[in-house]
Design a protein around this motif. Structure first.
Motif, PDB file in Angstrom:
ATOM      1  N   TYR A   5       0.820  -1.207   0.000  1.00 47.39           N
ATOM      2  CA  TYR A   5       0.000   0.000   0.000  1.00 47.39           C
ATOM      3  C   TYR A   5       0.856   1.259   0.000  1.00 47.39           C
ATOM      4  CZ  TYR A   5      -4.298  -2.636   0.642  1.00 47.39           C
ATOM      5  OH  TYR A   5      -5.366  -3.475   0.450  1.00 47.39           O
ATOM      6  N   SER A   6       2.048   1.184   0.580  1.00 44.49           N
ATOM      7  CA  SER A   6       2.984   2.308   0.483  1.00 44.49           C
ATOM      8  C   SER A   6       3.426   2.516  -0.960  1.00 44.49           C
ATOM      9  CB  SER A   6       4.207   2.054   1.375  1.00 44.49           C
ATOM     10  OG  SER A   6       3.830   1.917   2.729  1.00 44.49           O
ATOM     11  N   LEU A   7       3.641   1.404  -1.689  1.00 45.74           N
ATOM     12  CA  LEU A   7       3.987   1.510  -3.101  1.00 45.74           C
ATOM     13  C   LEU A   7       2.827   2.080  -3.918  1.00 45.74           C
ATOM     14  CD1 LEU A   7       5.885  -1.887  -3.608  1.00 45.74           C
ATOM     15  CD2 LEU A   7       6.865   0.402  -3.357  1.00 45.74           C
ATOM     16  N   VAL A   8       1.603   1.701  -3.556  1.00 50.99           N
ATOM     17  CA  VAL A   8       0.433   2.259  -4.240  1.00 50.99           C
ATOM     18  C   VAL A   8       0.345   3.763  -3.994  1.00 50.99           C
ATOM     19  CG1 VAL A   8      -2.088   2.243  -4.352  1.00 50.99           C
ATOM     20  CG2 VAL A   8      -0.843   0.095  -4.172  1.00 50.99           C
ATOM     21  N   LEU A  11       2.887   5.431  -6.119  1.00 50.34           N
ATOM     22  CA  LEU A  11       2.410   5.478  -7.498  1.00 50.34           C
ATOM     23  C   LEU A  11       1.364   6.576  -7.682  1.00 50.34           C
ATOM     24  CD1 LEU A  11       2.384   4.263 -10.336  1.00 50.34           C
ATOM     25  CD2 LEU A  11       0.713   2.589  -9.535  1.00 50.34           C
ATOM     26  N   LEU A  12       0.506   6.764  -6.678  1.00 49.66           N
ATOM     27  CA  LEU A  12      -0.494   7.830  -6.753  1.00 49.66           C
ATOM     28  C   LEU A  12       0.176   9.202  -6.808  1.00 49.66           C
ATOM     29  CD1 LEU A  12      -3.453   8.774  -6.620  1.00 49.66           C
ATOM     30  CD2 LEU A  12      -3.284   8.664  -4.122  1.00 49.66           C
ATOM     31  N   VAL A  13       1.201   9.405  -5.986  1.00 48.42           N
ATOM     32  CA  VAL A  13       1.931  10.675  -6.011  1.00 48.42           C
ATOM     33  C   VAL A  13       2.619  10.870  -7.363  1.00 48.42           C
ATOM     34  CG1 VAL A  13       3.821  11.954  -4.949  1.00 48.42           C
ATOM     35  CG2 VAL A  13       2.252  10.662  -3.515  1.00 48.42           C
ATOM     36  N   PHE A  14       3.172   9.780  -7.915  1.00 45.64           N
ATOM     37  CA  PHE A  14       3.818   9.857  -9.234  1.00 45.64           C
ATOM     38  C   PHE A  14       2.807  10.230 -10.312  1.00 45.64           C
ATOM     39  CE2 PHE A  14       4.926   7.598 -13.204  1.00 45.64           C
ATOM     40  CZ  PHE A  14       6.095   8.271 -13.511  1.00 45.64           C
ATOM     41  N   GLU A  15       1.618   9.651 -10.260  1.00 51.52           N
ATOM     42  CA  GLU A  15       0.576   9.984 -11.226  1.00 51.52           C
ATOM     43  C   GLU A  15       0.154  11.448 -11.103  1.00 51.52           C
ATOM     44  OE1 GLU A  15      -1.744   5.715 -11.845  1.00 51.52           O
ATOM     45  OE2 GLU A  15      -2.513   7.194 -10.439  1.00 51.52           O
ATOM     46  N   MET A  16       0.079  11.955  -9.886  1.00 46.43           N
ATOM     47  CA  MET A  16      -0.262  13.357  -9.697  1.00 46.43           C
ATOM     48  C   MET A  16       0.806  14.259 -10.302  1.00 46.43           C
ATOM     49  SD  MET A  16      -1.646  13.056  -5.764  1.00 46.43           S
ATOM     50  CE  MET A  16      -1.816  14.826  -5.552  1.00 46.43           C
ATOM     51  N   ALA A  17       2.076  13.879 -10.119  1.00 47.82           N
ATOM     52  CA  ALA A  17       3.165  14.672 -10.695  1.00 47.82           C
ATOM     53  C   ALA A  17       3.130  14.637 -12.221  1.00 47.82           C
ATOM     54  CB  ALA A  17       4.514  14.153 -10.179  1.00 47.82           C
ATOM     55  N   LYS A  52       0.765  -1.360 -16.793  1.00 44.81           N
ATOM     56  CA  LYS A  52      -0.495  -2.075 -16.991  1.00 44.81           C
ATOM     57  C   LYS A  52      -0.582  -3.293 -16.071  1.00 44.81           C
ATOM     58  CE  LYS A  52      -1.113  -0.687 -21.818  1.00 44.81           C
ATOM     59  NZ  LYS A  52      -1.165  -1.164 -23.232  1.00 44.81           N
ATOM     60  N   ILE A  53       0.522  -4.026 -15.946  1.00 44.07           N
ATOM     61  CA  ILE A  53       0.541  -5.174 -15.037  1.00 44.07           C
ATOM     62  C   ILE A  53       0.372  -4.716 -13.593  1.00 44.07           C
ATOM     63  CG2 ILE A  53       1.931  -7.122 -14.236  1.00 44.07           C
ATOM     64  CD1 ILE A  53       3.248  -7.188 -16.965  1.00 44.07           C
ATOM     65  N   THR A  54       1.018  -3.591 -13.257  1.00 45.10           N
ATOM     66  CA  THR A  54       0.903  -3.060 -11.890  1.00 45.10           C
ATOM     67  C   THR A  54      -0.532  -2.678 -11.565  1.00 45.10           C
ATOM     68  OG1 THR A  54       3.168  -2.206 -12.062  1.00 45.10           O
ATOM     69  CG2 THR A  54       1.783  -1.317 -10.306  1.00 45.10           C
ATOM     70  N   PHE A  55      -1.223  -2.080 -12.526  1.00 38.95           N
ATOM     71  CA  PHE A  55      -2.609  -1.673 -12.278  1.00 38.95           C
ATOM     72  C   PHE A  55      -3.533  -2.879 -12.125  1.00 38.95           C
ATOM     73  CE2 PHE A  55      -1.395   2.458 -14.403  1.00 38.95           C
ATOM     74  CZ  PHE A  55      -1.496   3.192 -13.231  1.00 38.95           C
ATOM     75  N   ILE A  56      -3.177  -3.993 -12.715  1.00 35.81           N
ATOM     76  CA  ILE A  56      -3.957  -5.212 -12.506  1.00 35.81           C
ATOM     77  C   ILE A  56      -3.868  -5.643 -11.041  1.00 35.81           C
ATOM     78  CG2 ILE A  56      -4.147  -7.662 -13.073  1.00 35.81           C
ATOM     79  CD1 ILE A  56      -3.262  -6.956 -15.900  1.00 35.81           C
ATOM     80  N   PHE A  57      -2.657  -5.595 -10.473  1.00 39.29           N
ATOM     81  CA  PHE A  57      -2.494  -5.932  -9.053  1.00 39.29           C
ATOM     82  C   PHE A  57      -3.202  -4.916  -8.154  1.00 39.29           C
ATOM     83  CE2 PHE A  57       1.189  -8.232 -10.828  1.00 39.29           C
ATOM     84  CZ  PHE A  57       0.986  -9.471 -10.243  1.00 39.29           C
ATOM     85  N   ILE A  58      -3.168  -3.641  -8.551  1.00 38.64           N
ATOM     86  CA  ILE A  58      -3.868  -2.629  -7.762  1.00 38.64           C
ATOM     87  C   ILE A  58      -5.379  -2.865  -7.804  1.00 38.64           C
ATOM     88  CG2 ILE A  58      -4.353  -0.159  -7.571  1.00 38.64           C
ATOM     89  CD1 ILE A  58      -1.562   0.392  -8.571  1.00 38.64           C
ATOM     90  N   ARG A 106      -9.515   3.379   4.033  1.00 33.23           N
ATOM     91  CA  ARG A 106      -8.345   4.104   3.522  1.00 33.23           C
ATOM     92  C   ARG A 106      -7.733   3.368   2.337  1.00 33.23           C
ATOM     93  NH1 ARG A 106      -3.029   3.299   6.750  1.00 33.23           N
ATOM     94  NH2 ARG A 106      -3.383   1.336   5.654  1.00 33.23           N
ATOM     95  N   ASN A 107      -7.566   2.058   2.478  1.00 33.10           N
ATOM     96  CA  ASN A 107      -6.990   1.272   1.381  1.00 33.10           C
ATOM     97  C   ASN A 107      -7.896   1.277   0.145  1.00 33.10           C
ATOM     98  OD1 ASN A 107      -4.877   0.632   3.118  1.00 33.10           O
ATOM     99  ND2 ASN A 107      -5.843  -1.280   3.789  1.00 33.10           N
ATOM    100  N   MET A 108      -9.210   1.232   0.376  1.00 31.56           N
ATOM    101  CA  MET A 108     -10.144   1.257  -0.746  1.00 31.56           C
ATOM    102  C   MET A 108     -10.056   2.584  -1.495  1.00 31.56           C
ATOM    103  SD  MET A 108     -14.302   0.823  -0.681  1.00 31.56           S
ATOM    104  CE  MET A 108     -14.496   2.337   0.264  1.00 31.56           C
ATOM    105  N   TYR A 109     -10.032   3.698  -0.754  1.00 31.92           N
ATOM    106  CA  TYR A 109      -9.929   4.999  -1.399  1.00 31.92           C
ATOM    107  C   TYR A 109      -8.586   5.163  -2.109  1.00 31.92           C
ATOM    108  CZ  TYR A 109     -14.034   6.236   1.378  1.00 31.92           C
ATOM    109  OH  TYR A 109     -15.282   6.269   1.931  1.00 31.92           O
ATOM    110  N   LEU A 110      -7.518   4.663  -1.483  1.00 30.90           N
ATOM    111  CA  LEU A 110      -6.179   4.791  -2.068  1.00 30.90           C
ATOM    112  C   LEU A 110      -6.099   4.055  -3.406  1.00 30.90           C
ATOM    113  CD1 LEU A 110      -3.220   5.700  -1.799  1.00 30.90           C
ATOM    114  CD2 LEU A 110      -2.781   3.614  -0.508  1.00 30.90           C
TER     115      LEU A 110
END
Length: 210
Positions: A5-8, A11-17, A52-58, A106-110
């Motif tokens: 979840y820390s990696l997720v 990734l969210l911060v990276f997407e925002m950037a 794309k593979i990462t988003f499948i796991f997310i 929190r995890n669901m929203y993240l």
């Protein structure tokens, strides 16, 4: 927060950037060169495939977090039904259930926001490519600087760069398969000729001179 979840979250911060970088105003020439490089770079293509593979796991984590939220809600509903209210639940047990509910939500929203932002990024990228292509065509019609046919062609190809790279990889695989089939066909032809020679020798039939 656990490691995945820390990696997720990272990734969210990276997407925002990345989203902020996409919407930053830039000159047309700089932006067209930047998007052309992003679309044609093989490193970016591999990165997109890994994402794309990462988003499948997310997505799997999102489904799991939704399931956990549902189970916590069921436990709270059962506690209210059995005790006549939340006050009937012991203090420590109530705190534990509320904490589980908070972490699950929190995890669901993240995970949900990470997946949703990935869709927004993809759509924004496609829209910017369309705008750049149309702007290049307008500049070409008006005869302005930066509106040449080469730039327009590159922007048209940039929108399909992922598909083109996939087709090229597919062609390379087909070429390798064809080479393997040619080698197998050559081996089968040699084996057939060898068996034919053995059959003629064993049958006593003289071989015909070619």
């Amino acid at each position: 927060m656990t490691l995945y979840y820390s990696l997720v979250f990272a990734l969210l911060v990276f997407e925002m950037a990345v989203f902020m970088a996409l919407i930053v105003p830039m000159p047309f020439t700089v932006k067209s060169k930047l998007f052309t490089f992003i679309s044609e770079s093989p490193i970016i293509a591999k990165l997109q495939y890994g994402m794309k593979i990462t988003f499948i796991f997310i997505l799997i984590l999102f489904i799991d977090s939704v399931n956990r939220v549902y189970r916590v809600q069921v436990e709270l509903a059962q506690a209210k039904y059995q005790g006549g209210g939340v006050a009937a639940v012991a203090g420590s047990e109530r705190m534990e259930v509320q904490a589980r509910k908070f972490y699950s939500q929190r995890n669901m929203y993240l995970c949900g926001f990470t997946l949703f932002l990935s869709l927004i990024l993809n759509r924004t990228y496609v829209m910017i490519l369309d705008v750049l292509r149309l702007e290049a065509e307008v500049k070409q019609y008006k005869g302005e600087k930066g509106g040449n046919s080469k730039t327009t062609q590159k922007l048209n190809e940039a929108g399909n760069a992922g598909e083109i790279s996939g087709l090229r990889e597919e062609l390379r695989k087909r070429d390798r398969d064809i080479e393997v089939l040619k080698k197998q066909a050559g081996g089968l032809s040699d084996e057939y000729a060898r068996l034919g020679d053995q059959f003629h020798v064993s049958d006593g039939t003289p071989k015909k001179d070619k």
